[in-house]
Scaffold this active site. Sequence first.
Site, PDB file in Angstrom:
ATOM      1  N   THR A  28       0.836  -1.223   0.000  1.00 42.43           N
ATOM      2  CA  THR A  28       0.000   0.000   0.000  1.00 42.43           C
ATOM      3  C   THR A  28       0.864   1.264   0.000  1.00 42.43           C
ATOM      4  O   THR A  28       0.489   2.266  -0.593  1.00 42.43           O
ATOM      5  CB  THR A  28      -0.974   0.046   1.211  1.00 42.43           C
ATOM      6  OG1 THR A  28      -0.222  -0.123   2.407  1.00 42.43           O
ATOM      7  CG2 THR A  28      -2.048  -1.013   1.117  1.00 42.43           C
ATOM      8  N   PHE A  35      -7.148  -5.006  -0.105  1.00 40.47           N
ATOM      9  CA  PHE A  35      -8.568  -5.334  -0.212  1.00 40.47           C
ATOM     10  C   PHE A  35      -9.373  -4.737   0.938  1.00 40.47           C
ATOM     11  O   PHE A  35     -10.433  -4.179   0.742  1.00 40.47           O
ATOM     12  CB  PHE A  35      -8.755  -6.859  -0.199  1.00 40.47           C
ATOM     13  CG  PHE A  35      -8.527  -7.510  -1.551  1.00 40.47           C
ATOM     14  CD1 PHE A  35      -8.297  -6.757  -2.686  1.00 40.47           C
ATOM     15  CD2 PHE A  35      -8.568  -8.896  -1.674  1.00 40.47           C
ATOM     16  CE1 PHE A  35      -8.096  -7.356  -3.927  1.00 40.47           C
ATOM     17  CE2 PHE A  35      -8.372  -9.505  -2.911  1.00 40.47           C
ATOM     18  CZ  PHE A  35      -8.131  -8.734  -4.033  1.00 40.47           C
ATOM     19  N   ARG A  36      -8.839  -4.883   2.180  1.00 42.37           N
ATOM     20  CA  ARG A  36      -9.705  -4.648   3.339  1.00 42.37           C
ATOM     21  C   ARG A  36      -9.467  -3.356   4.116  1.00 42.37           C
ATOM     22  O   ARG A  36     -10.168  -3.106   5.084  1.00 42.37           O
ATOM     23  CB  ARG A  36      -9.632  -5.856   4.287  1.00 42.37           C
ATOM     24  CG  ARG A  36     -10.285  -7.065   3.675  1.00 42.37           C
ATOM     25  CD  ARG A  36     -10.216  -8.307   4.504  1.00 42.37           C
ATOM     26  NE  ARG A  36     -10.791  -9.426   3.757  1.00 42.37           N
ATOM     27  CZ  ARG A  36     -10.160 -10.102   2.797  1.00 42.37           C
ATOM     28  NH1 ARG A  36      -8.920  -9.795   2.499  1.00 42.37           N
ATOM     29  NH2 ARG A  36     -10.759 -11.077   2.162  1.00 42.37           N
ATOM     30  N   GLN A 104       1.412 -13.212  -0.289  1.00 42.80           N
ATOM     31  CA  GLN A 104       0.113 -13.426  -0.931  1.00 42.80           C
ATOM     32  C   GLN A 104      -0.041 -12.444  -2.096  1.00 42.80           C
ATOM     33  O   GLN A 104      -1.019 -12.490  -2.821  1.00 42.80           O
ATOM     34  CB  GLN A 104      -1.012 -13.192   0.087  1.00 42.80           C
ATOM     35  CG  GLN A 104      -0.963 -14.149   1.259  1.00 42.80           C
ATOM     36  CD  GLN A 104      -1.834 -13.663   2.413  1.00 42.80           C
ATOM     37  OE1 GLN A 104      -3.031 -13.857   2.427  1.00 42.80           O
ATOM     38  NE2 GLN A 104      -1.224 -13.025   3.386  1.00 42.80           N
ATOM     39  N   ASP A 107       2.035  -8.743  -7.171  1.00 37.45           N
ATOM     40  CA  ASP A 107       2.528  -7.566  -7.884  1.00 37.45           C
ATOM     41  C   ASP A 107       4.002  -7.618  -8.276  1.00 37.45           C
ATOM     42  O   ASP A 107       4.487  -6.733  -8.990  1.00 37.45           O
ATOM     43  CB  ASP A 107       2.252  -6.300  -7.043  1.00 37.45           C
ATOM     44  CG  ASP A 107       2.838  -6.382  -5.633  1.00 37.45           C
ATOM     45  OD1 ASP A 107       3.885  -7.034  -5.431  1.00 37.45           O
ATOM     46  OD2 ASP A 107       2.242  -5.774  -4.714  1.00 37.45           O
ATOM     47  N   HIS A 122       0.032 -16.802  -4.357  1.00 37.66           N
ATOM     48  CA  HIS A 122      -1.105 -16.545  -5.245  1.00 37.66           C
ATOM     49  C   HIS A 122      -0.679 -16.195  -6.671  1.00 37.66           C
ATOM     50  O   HIS A 122      -1.464 -15.629  -7.432  1.00 37.66           O
ATOM     51  CB  HIS A 122      -1.980 -15.432  -4.647  1.00 37.66           C
ATOM     52  CG  HIS A 122      -2.619 -15.836  -3.349  1.00 37.66           C
ATOM     53  ND1 HIS A 122      -3.121 -14.940  -2.436  1.00 37.66           N
ATOM     54  CD2 HIS A 122      -2.818 -17.056  -2.801  1.00 37.66           C
ATOM     55  CE1 HIS A 122      -3.613 -15.596  -1.385  1.00 37.66           C
ATOM     56  NE2 HIS A 122      -3.424 -16.878  -1.587  1.00 37.66           N
ATOM     57  N   CYS A 149      -3.856 -17.173 -27.438  1.00 41.01           N
ATOM     58  CA  CYS A 149      -2.614 -17.811 -27.869  1.00 41.01           C
ATOM     59  C   CYS A 149      -2.720 -18.122 -29.367  1.00 41.01           C
ATOM     60  O   CYS A 149      -3.832 -18.185 -29.904  1.00 41.01           O
ATOM     61  CB  CYS A 149      -2.450 -19.099 -27.065  1.00 41.01           C
ATOM     62  SG  CYS A 149      -1.023 -20.091 -27.476  1.00 41.01           S
TER      63      CYS A 149
HETATM   64  P1  NAD Z   1      -6.081  -7.578   2.973  1.00 38.04           P
HETATM   65  O1  NAD Z   1      -6.515  -6.450   2.134  1.00 38.04           O
HETATM   66  O2  NAD Z   1      -7.107  -8.549   3.412  1.00 38.04           O
HETATM   67  O3  NAD Z   1      -5.398  -7.018   4.295  1.00 38.04           O
HETATM   68  C1  NAD Z   1      -4.387  -6.063   4.273  1.00 38.04           C
HETATM   69  C2  NAD Z   1      -3.995  -5.762   5.708  1.00 38.04           C
HETATM   70  O4  NAD Z   1      -2.849  -4.937   5.672  1.00 38.04           O
HETATM   71  C3  NAD Z   1      -5.055  -5.017   6.503  1.00 38.04           C
HETATM   72  O5  NAD Z   1      -5.237  -5.665   7.748  1.00 38.04           O
HETATM   73  C4  NAD Z   1      -4.478  -3.608   6.688  1.00 38.04           C
HETATM   74  O6  NAD Z   1      -4.773  -3.057   7.950  1.00 38.04           O
HETATM   75  C5  NAD Z   1      -3.007  -3.864   6.588  1.00 38.04           C
HETATM   76  N1  NAD Z   1      -2.231  -2.756   6.023  1.00 38.04           N
HETATM   77  C6  NAD Z   1      -2.541  -1.966   4.983  1.00 38.04           C
HETATM   78  N2  NAD Z   1      -1.528  -1.136   4.704  1.00 38.04           N
HETATM   79  C7  NAD Z   1      -0.556  -1.415   5.621  1.00 38.04           C
HETATM   80  C8  NAD Z   1       0.744  -0.898   5.846  1.00 38.04           C
HETATM   81  N3  NAD Z   1       1.261   0.062   5.099  1.00 38.04           N
HETATM   82  N4  NAD Z   1       1.458  -1.410   6.874  1.00 38.04           N
HETATM   83  C9  NAD Z   1       0.955  -2.387   7.689  1.00 38.04           C
HETATM   84  N5  NAD Z   1      -0.278  -2.906   7.503  1.00 38.04           N
HETATM   85  C10 NAD Z   1      -1.006  -2.440   6.465  1.00 38.04           C
HETATM   86  O7  NAD Z   1      -4.881  -8.323   2.195  1.00 38.04           O
HETATM   87  P2  NAD Z   1      -4.311  -9.809   2.355  1.00 38.04           P
HETATM   88  O8  NAD Z   1      -4.323 -10.241   3.763  1.00 38.04           O
HETATM   89  O9  NAD Z   1      -3.054  -9.842   1.574  1.00 38.04           O
HETATM   90  O10 NAD Z   1      -5.357 -10.790   1.639  1.00 38.04           O
HETATM   91  C11 NAD Z   1      -6.143 -10.512   0.544  1.00 38.04           C
HETATM   92  C12 NAD Z   1      -5.667 -10.918  -0.840  1.00 38.04           C
HETATM   93  O11 NAD Z   1      -5.332  -9.735  -1.468  1.00 38.04           O
HETATM   94  C13 NAD Z   1      -4.441 -11.725  -1.058  1.00 38.04           C
HETATM   95  O12 NAD Z   1      -4.811 -12.957  -1.533  1.00 38.04           O
HETATM   96  C14 NAD Z   1      -3.674 -11.007  -2.198  1.00 38.04           C
HETATM   97  O13 NAD Z   1      -3.425 -11.905  -3.258  1.00 38.04           O
HETATM   98  C15 NAD Z   1      -4.631  -9.986  -2.662  1.00 38.04           C
HETATM   99  N6  NAD Z   1      -4.143  -8.664  -3.084  1.00 38.04           N
HETATM  100  C16 NAD Z   1      -2.859  -8.460  -3.506  1.00 38.04           C
HETATM  101  C17 NAD Z   1      -2.438  -7.193  -3.853  1.00 38.04           C
HETATM  102  C18 NAD Z   1      -1.029  -7.016  -4.320  1.00 38.04           C
HETATM  103  O14 NAD Z   1      -0.461  -7.904  -4.945  1.00 38.04           O
HETATM  104  N7  NAD Z   1      -0.415  -5.865  -3.998  1.00 38.04           N
HETATM  105  C19 NAD Z   1      -3.312  -6.111  -3.750  1.00 38.04           C
HETATM  106  C20 NAD Z   1      -4.631  -6.343  -3.319  1.00 38.04           C
HETATM  107  C21 NAD Z   1      -5.022  -7.625  -2.978  1.00 38.04           C
END
Ligand code: NAD
Length: 244
Positions: A28, A35-36, A104, A107, A122, A149
Site C-alpha cells: 500500500t 482489499f480490506r 500473498q 505484484d 497466489h 494464444c
Molecule cells: P487484505 O486487504 O485482506 O489485508 C491487508 C492488511 O494490511 C489489513 O489488515 C491492513 O490493515 C493492513 N495494512 C494496509 N496497509 C498497511 C501498511 N502500510 N502497513 C501495515 N499494515 C497495512 O490483504 P491480504 O491479507 O493480503 O489478503 C487478501 C488478498 O489480497 C491476497 O490474496 C492477495 O493476493 C490480494 N491482493 C494483492 C495485492 C497485491 O499484490 N499488492 C493487492 C490487493 C489484494
Amino acid sequence: MDIKIEKLKEYINLYDNIVFFGGAGVSTESGIPDFRSADGLYSQKYRYPPEYMLSHTFFEKQTEEFFEFYREKMIPPSSVKPNAAHNYLACLEEKGKLKAVITQNIDGLHQAAGSKNVLELHGSVWRNYCTKCGKFYKTDLNIKGVPYCSCGGIIKPDVVLYEEGLNDTMLNKAIKSISNASLLIIGGTSLVVYPAAGLVQYFKGDKIVIINKMPTKLDNTADLVIPFGIGKVFESIWKAEKEN
Ligand code: NAD
C-alpha cells in the site's frame, strides 16, 4: 525510536533464520490498494463484489469483464516501485538473515526490490499461460480485450483466482520455510484468506512479530505487535542500522 520498533530491531539482530510472511498491506505504501483497508478495493463500488470479479467462475463466464477489471485493478502501472518494506527485506536476505519471503501478493514488487527467494502463494500478474497448450507469456500491457494464444486458447494470468487451489509445490516450500524459521515476521495481511493464513500454524521457532495497521486474530499469540505502516517501521530500523 518507538519502543516496539526497537524490540523488532533487537530480534532482527539476534536471529539469522528469519522468514517474512506478508500480504497486500506491504504494497500500500507503493500506492497499490489492498482489499480490506478503508480505501481498499472492497470499499470501492463495482457491479459485482471484487471476490466474484476475481473468481474462476467470473473468468470463465464473463471473460471480457474479468480482463477489464483485472487489468485496471490488479496490474500495477509501471510508475509503481518497491517501498522501504520490500527494499529492507531484500537487504536482510542479502545479509543472509532472511531465508524467505512468503507473499500473498501478485505484484512482483519483492523481486523488483531484489529479493531472490520469494514464494508467491497466489502467483504473479507478470506471468501468463495458455489454458489450452500451456505456453507461457509475459504480461503485455498494450493488449486489449481477451488475449488469445496462437493455438486459439485463452491466455490466463498465472494468479490464483477465488475457487482455485494453491500450487502444491509452492505451498510445501512455504510450510518448510515457516517450520524452519526462528523468527517469523508477519506484515500487511488481514490473515483471513485461507489456506495462506493457516501457514502460520507451522511455525515452531522462537518469536512471532506482527506488523499490521489493523488488529488480526493472531495478535494475542504474537510476541510483538506493531500497529504501524510496515514501510515506515522497516525504514526506521534500516536508518538506525546505517547510523550504527
Ligand atoms: P487484505 O486487504 O485482506 O489485508 C491487508 C492488511 O494490511 C489489513 O489488515 C491492513 O490493515 C493492513 N495494512 C494496509 N496497509 C498497511 C501498511 N502500510 N502497513 C501495515 N499494515 C497495512 O490483504 P491480504 O491479507 O493480503 O489478503 C487478501 C488478498 O489480497 C491476497 O490474496 C492477495 O493476493 C490480494 N491482493 C494483492 C495485492 C497485491 O499484490 N499488492 C493487492 C490487493 C489484494
